[in-house]
Scaffold this motif. Structure first.
Motif, short mmCIF file in Angstrom:
data_model
loop_
_atom_site.label_atom_id
_atom_site.label_comp_id
_atom_site.label_asym_id
_atom_site.label_seq_id
_atom_site.Cartn_x
_atom_site.Cartn_y
_atom_site.Cartn_z
N MET A 42 -8.41 -24.02 -9.68
CA MET A 42 -8.93 -23.00 -8.80
C MET A 42 -10.34 -22.56 -9.22
O MET A 42 -10.94 -21.73 -8.58
N TYR B 237 -1.22 -10.05 -3.94
CA TYR B 237 -0.49 -11.22 -3.44
C TYR B 237 0.55 -10.77 -2.41
O TYR B 237 0.69 -11.40 -1.36
N LYS C 115 3.59 -19.99 -3.20
CA LYS C 115 2.44 -20.87 -3.32
C LYS C 115 1.19 -20.01 -3.50
O LYS C 115 1.17 -18.85 -3.09
N PRO C 116 0.14 -20.59 -4.03
CA PRO C 116 -1.13 -19.85 -4.08
C PRO C 116 -1.59 -19.51 -2.66
O PRO C 116 -1.28 -20.23 -1.70
N THR D 31 -2.70 -16.18 -7.44
CA THR D 31 -1.62 -16.95 -8.07
C THR D 31 -0.64 -16.07 -8.82
O THR D 31 0.38 -16.56 -9.30
N ASP D 32 -0.95 -14.78 -8.96
CA ASP D 32 -0.01 -13.85 -9.59
C ASP D 32 0.93 -13.37 -8.50
O ASP D 32 0.63 -12.43 -7.76
#
Length: 127
Positions: A1, A75, A95-96, A68-69
């Motif tokens: 990333m 998120y 998923k990201p 990604t957290d």
């Protein structure tokens, strides 16, 4: 990333186009820097959901980041926006999520498996 960080999170880049192919699970963005010379193609592979709001004739990116957290509030908010647009929630592994915020115009979310960022020449971008 880190590919997105290598471009300064695309701050002040223009979002020129978005292409989505559901069957191939691809979302592709064409971006151009303010100097009109630097261009890049961002390809999200394994894209399962994409949400774009307020796409205009001119779209200036404020920041692009990859979430990604999976336990963070940011998120959860992005996931909630996708869930509202894609009714009939499917149980799936997290998923990201790419988040592109705007100075002007389009903001977008892309849920994906992997991404590629590649510089492209202006001649390729206009054909």
């Amino acid at each position: 990333m880190d590919a997105i960080k290598n471009y300064g999170s695309f701050h002040d880049w223009y979002l020129l186009s978005i292409s989505a192919d559901m069957k191939a699970e691809l979302v592709e963005l064409l971006l151009m820097f303010d100097d009109r010379k630097q261009r890049a193609r961002v390809v999200f592979k394994g894209a399962s959901r994409c949400l774009v709001n307020d796409f205009l004739i001119q779209n200036i990116i404020y920041e692009a980041k990859i979430l990604t957290d999976f336990d963070s509030g940011e998120y959860e908010r992005a996931l909630d926006s996708l869930e509202k647009s894609y009714f009939g929630k499917v149980n799936r592994e997290p998923k990201p999520i790419a988040v592109f915020s705007a100075t002007l115009g389009a903001e977008l979310l892309v849920e994906f498996d992997s991404l590629e960022v590649e510089p492209i020449s202006p001649a390729i971008a206009t054909t």
